[in-house]
Design an enzyme around this catalytic site. Structure first.
Site, PDB file in Angstrom:
ATOM      1  N   THR A   1       5.679  -1.561   2.005  1.00  0.00           N
ATOM      2  CA  THR A   1       4.901  -2.614   2.663  1.00  0.00           C
ATOM      3  C   THR A   1       5.438  -2.875   4.059  1.00  0.00           C
ATOM      4  O   THR A   1       6.650  -2.921   4.257  1.00  0.00           O
ATOM      5  CB  THR A   1       4.880  -3.941   1.842  1.00  0.00           C
ATOM      6  N   SER A   2       4.519  -3.067   5.006  1.00  0.00           N
ATOM      7  CA  SER A   2       4.928  -3.345   6.385  1.00  0.00           C
ATOM      8  C   SER A   2       5.392  -4.795   6.522  1.00  0.00           C
ATOM      9  O   SER A   2       5.935  -5.172   7.550  1.00  0.00           O
ATOM     10  CB  SER A   2       3.755  -3.084   7.334  1.00  0.00           C
TER      11      SER A   2
ATOM     12  N   ALA B   1       0.804  -1.226   0.000  1.00  0.00           N
ATOM     13  CA  ALA B   1       0.000   0.000   0.000  1.00  0.00           C
ATOM     14  C   ALA B   1       0.841   1.282   0.000  1.00  0.00           C
ATOM     15  O   ALA B   1       0.425   2.302  -0.547  1.00  0.00           O
ATOM     16  CB  ALA B   1      -0.931  -0.020   1.211  1.00  0.00           C
TER      17      ALA B   1
ATOM     18  N   CYS C   1     -23.762 -16.188 -11.326  1.00  0.00           N
ATOM     19  CA  CYS C   1     -23.534 -16.624 -12.720  1.00  0.00           C
ATOM     20  C   CYS C   1     -22.106 -16.346 -13.202  1.00  0.00           C
ATOM     21  O   CYS C   1     -21.779 -16.646 -14.339  1.00  0.00           O
ATOM     22  CB  CYS C   1     -24.542 -15.969 -13.664  1.00  0.00           C
TER      23      CYS C   1
ATOM     24  N   HIS D   1      -3.660  -9.736  -4.155  1.00  0.00           N
ATOM     25  CA  HIS D   1      -4.937  -9.517  -3.465  1.00  0.00           C
ATOM     26  C   HIS D   1      -6.056  -9.069  -4.395  1.00  0.00           C
ATOM     27  O   HIS D   1      -7.068  -8.548  -3.943  1.00  0.00           O
ATOM     28  CB  HIS D   1      -4.732  -8.522  -2.315  1.00  0.00           C
TER      29      HIS D   1
ATOM     30  N   ARG E   1      -1.326   0.813   7.706  1.00  0.00           N
ATOM     31  CA  ARG E   1      -0.641   0.849   9.006  1.00  0.00           C
ATOM     32  C   ARG E   1       0.172   2.105   9.289  1.00  0.00           C
ATOM     33  O   ARG E   1       0.771   2.212  10.351  1.00  0.00           O
ATOM     34  CB  ARG E   1       0.231  -0.400   9.165  1.00  0.00           C
TER      35      ARG E   1
ATOM     36  N   GLN F   1       0.672  -6.292  -3.468  1.00  0.00           N
ATOM     37  CA  GLN F   1      -0.466  -6.576  -2.581  1.00  0.00           C
ATOM     38  C   GLN F   1      -1.567  -5.551  -2.836  1.00  0.00           C
ATOM     39  O   GLN F   1      -2.625  -5.618  -2.232  1.00  0.00           O
ATOM     40  CB  GLN F   1      -0.010  -6.480  -1.120  1.00  0.00           C
TER      41      GLN F   1
ATOM     42  N   THR G   1       0.665   5.612  -1.613  1.00  0.00           N
ATOM     43  CA  THR G   1       0.317   6.754  -0.740  1.00  0.00           C
ATOM     44  C   THR G   1       0.679   8.082  -1.408  1.00  0.00           C
ATOM     45  O   THR G   1      -0.020   9.072  -1.240  1.00  0.00           O
ATOM     46  CB  THR G   1       1.005   6.668   0.644  1.00  0.00           C
TER      47      THR G   1
HETATM   48  P1  NAD Z   1       0.599  -1.492   5.246  1.00  0.00           P
HETATM   49  O1  NAD Z   1      -0.378  -0.394   5.395  1.00  0.00           O
HETATM   50  O2  NAD Z   1       0.590  -2.584   6.236  1.00  0.00           O
HETATM   51  O3  NAD Z   1       2.065  -0.874   5.276  1.00  0.00           O
HETATM   52  C1  NAD Z   1       2.431   0.172   4.442  1.00  0.00           C
HETATM   53  C2  NAD Z   1       3.917   0.409   4.645  1.00  0.00           C
HETATM   54  O4  NAD Z   1       4.332   1.343   3.658  1.00  0.00           O
HETATM   55  C3  NAD Z   1       4.258   0.989   6.004  1.00  0.00           C
HETATM   56  O5  NAD Z   1       5.347   0.263   6.543  1.00  0.00           O
HETATM   57  C4  NAD Z   1       4.664   2.451   5.702  1.00  0.00           C
HETATM   58  O6  NAD Z   1       5.734   2.885   6.490  1.00  0.00           O
HETATM   59  C5  NAD Z   1       5.113   2.340   4.270  1.00  0.00           C
HETATM   60  N1  NAD Z   1       4.897   3.546   3.465  1.00  0.00           N
HETATM   61  C6  NAD Z   1       3.797   4.333   3.414  1.00  0.00           C
HETATM   62  N2  NAD Z   1       3.956   5.302   2.483  1.00  0.00           N
HETATM   63  C7  NAD Z   1       5.194   5.102   1.949  1.00  0.00           C
HETATM   64  C8  NAD Z   1       5.945   5.758   0.946  1.00  0.00           C
HETATM   65  N3  NAD Z   1       5.468   6.814   0.283  1.00  0.00           N
HETATM   66  N4  NAD Z   1       7.177   5.289   0.651  1.00  0.00           N
HETATM   67  C9  NAD Z   1       7.696   4.207   1.327  1.00  0.00           C
HETATM   68  N5  NAD Z   1       7.027   3.561   2.280  1.00  0.00           N
HETATM   69  C10 NAD Z   1       5.786   3.986   2.576  1.00  0.00           C
HETATM   70  O7  NAD Z   1       0.473  -2.034   3.760  1.00  0.00           O
HETATM   71  P2  NAD Z   1       0.746  -3.491   3.171  1.00  0.00           P
HETATM   72  O8  NAD Z   1       1.979  -4.057   3.736  1.00  0.00           O
HETATM   73  O9  NAD Z   1       0.584  -3.383   1.713  1.00  0.00           O
HETATM   74  O10 NAD Z   1      -0.450  -4.378   3.734  1.00  0.00           O
HETATM   75  C11 NAD Z   1      -1.756  -3.878   3.767  1.00  0.00           C
HETATM   76  C12 NAD Z   1      -2.810  -4.579   2.916  1.00  0.00           C
HETATM   77  O11 NAD Z   1      -3.715  -3.557   2.574  1.00  0.00           O
HETATM   78  C13 NAD Z   1      -2.360  -5.166   1.629  1.00  0.00           C
HETATM   79  O12 NAD Z   1      -2.855  -6.436   1.609  1.00  0.00           O
HETATM   80  C14 NAD Z   1      -3.058  -4.365   0.529  1.00  0.00           C
HETATM   81  O13 NAD Z   1      -3.801  -5.234  -0.285  1.00  0.00           O
HETATM   82  C15 NAD Z   1      -4.098  -3.548   1.224  1.00  0.00           C
HETATM   83  N6  NAD Z   1      -4.194  -2.136   0.801  1.00  0.00           N
HETATM   84  C16 NAD Z   1      -4.057  -1.788  -0.498  1.00  0.00           C
HETATM   85  C17 NAD Z   1      -4.140  -0.466  -0.881  1.00  0.00           C
HETATM   86  C18 NAD Z   1      -3.964  -0.111  -2.341  1.00  0.00           C
HETATM   87  O14 NAD Z   1      -4.299  -0.914  -3.201  1.00  0.00           O
HETATM   88  N7  NAD Z   1      -3.423   1.068  -2.656  1.00  0.00           N
HETATM   89  C19 NAD Z   1      -4.368   0.534   0.069  1.00  0.00           C
HETATM   90  C20 NAD Z   1      -4.533   0.146   1.419  1.00  0.00           C
HETATM   91  C21 NAD Z   1      -4.432  -1.205   1.765  1.00  0.00           C
END
Ligand code: NAD
Length: 240
Positions: free
Chosen positions: A192-193, A26, A134, A123, A38, A105, A30
Site C-alpha cells: 500500500t502506498s 492493492a 429495495c 473499501h 499508483r 483496502q 499485483t
Molecule cells: P496504491 O496503488 O496506491 O499503492 C500500491 C503500493 O503497493 C505501491 O506503493 C506499490 O509500490 C506497492 N506494490 C505493488 N505491488 C507490490 C508487491 N507485489 N509487493 C509489495 N508492494 C507492492 O494502492 P493502495 O494503497 O491500496 O490504494 C489504492 C486504492 O485502490 C485502495 O483504496 C484500494 O481499494 C483500491 N484498489 C484495490 C485493488 C484490489 O482490490 N486488488 C486494486 C486496485 C486498487
C-alpha cells in the site's frame, strides 16, 4: 540489511508475537495479476477520458452510471484471479493463532479465497452488490453477466458494495480495524502506498514496537517502521 537478514528478522518478530495484524492494499494482489493504482503499471499511469478518481467517484456513478460500469467491469473485476503467496501465508498465520485480523483496502475478496476469516474490508467488495431502491443483495455475476447499468426487478439501479471516492467508510468496520490495530503486538503493513485516507490514518492506532513495512516503493510511514522490506510481498511472505 540484506534480503536474507530482513527475512530472518521478520521471522523472529513473528515468532515473538501473539497478536499480529496485517494492513494491506492493492500491492498485495499485483502478484495475482490485478494492477494497483499508483505503481508504474498501475491504473493511474494509463490514459482515460476522465481520471480514475473521477470515474470511481459517487458523483460520477450518479451522473454517468453507464460509463462507470464500463470502466468498473474492465478495470476492477478480475473473475479468474487466484490468491498468491502473500494471501496464503496470512491465512496460515491466522490458522496458527498468530494473526488476529487482516485489514484491507482491497475489494477483490482474495484474502477470504485464501482462507482468511477475520478480514475487515475498509473499501467493500466487488463480490457484493445491492439494489439502491429495495436493498436486495446480488452476487458479482449480476454485474459481469449484464451490460450497461444492471437493474433490479424492482427497477432500482444495482450498485457494487464498494466505497467510491466521496463516500464514507462503514463505521463498524473502521472501529473494528482500529480496535485490532490498537491491540496488536505486531503490525505488518504491505502493498500500500499509504496515500488513501482515512484508511491509512488507522496506522496511528498502533502502539507497539514491531511495525514492519513490506512495499516496493517508499511510503510516508517509512520513518516510523521498525523493519522495512523493499520487495515483493508475495515473494517475501512466501519465504518465511
Ligand atoms: P496504491 O496503488 O496506491 O499503492 C500500491 C503500493 O503497493 C505501491 O506503493 C506499490 O509500490 C506497492 N506494490 C505493488 N505491488 C507490490 C508487491 N507485489 N509487493 C509489495 N508492494 C507492492 O494502492 P493502495 O494503497 O491500496 O490504494 C489504492 C486504492 O485502490 C485502495 O483504496 C484500494 O481499494 C483500491 N484498489 C484495490 C485493488 C484490489 O482490490 N486488488 C486494486 C486496485 C486498487
Amino acid at each position: 540489511m540484506s534480503q536474507l537478514e530482513s527475512t530472518d528478522r521478520l521471522k523472529a518478530m513473528i515468532a515473538d508475537s501473539d497478536y499480529i495484524v496485517f494492513f494491506g492494499g492493492a500491492g498485495v494482489s499485483t502478484e495475482s495479476g490485478i494492477p494497483d493504482f499508483r505503481s508504474q503499471d498501475g491504473l493511474y499511469s494509463q490514459k482515460y477520458k476522465y481520471p480514475p478518481e473521477t470515474m470511481l467517484s459517487a458523483g460520477f456513478f450518479r451522473s454517468n452510471a453507464g460509463e462507470f460500469f464500463e470502466f468498473y467491469r474492465n478495470k476492477l473485476i478480475y473473475p479468474d484471479v487466484k490468491p498468491n503467496k502473500a494471501h496464503l501465508k496470512l491465512a496460515e498465520l491466522e490458522r496458527l493463532g498468530k494473526l488476529k485480523a487482516v485489514v484491507t483496502q482491497n475489494i477483490d475478496g482474495l484474502h477470504q479465497l485464501a482462507g482468511s476469516e477475520t478480514v475487515l474490508e475498509l473499501h467493500g467488495s466487488v463480490l457484493r452488490n445491492f439494489c439502491l431502491k429495495c436493498r436486495k443483495s446480488f452476487g458479482i455475476e449480476t454485474v459481469t453477466g449484464s451490460e450497461g447499468v444492471p437493474e433490479c426487478d424492482c427497477g432500482g439501479t444495482i450498485k457494487p458494495d464498494v466505497v467510491l471516492f466521496g463516500e464514507g467508510l462503514n463505521p463498524d468496520t473502521v472501529e473494528s480495524a482500529a480496535e485490532h490495530i490498537s491491540r496488536a503486538d505486531m503490525l505488518i503493513v504491505g502493498g500500500t502506498s499509504l496515500n488513501v485516507y482515512p484508511a491509512a490514518g488507522l496506522l496511528r492506532y498502533y502502539r507497539g514496537t514491531r511495525l514492519v513495512l513490506i512495499n516496493m516503493d517508499a511510503t510516508p510511514y517509512d520513518d516510523r517502521a521498525n523493519l522495512i522490506i523493499r520487495g515483493k510481498i508475495g515473494e517475501t511472505l512466501g519465504n518465511i
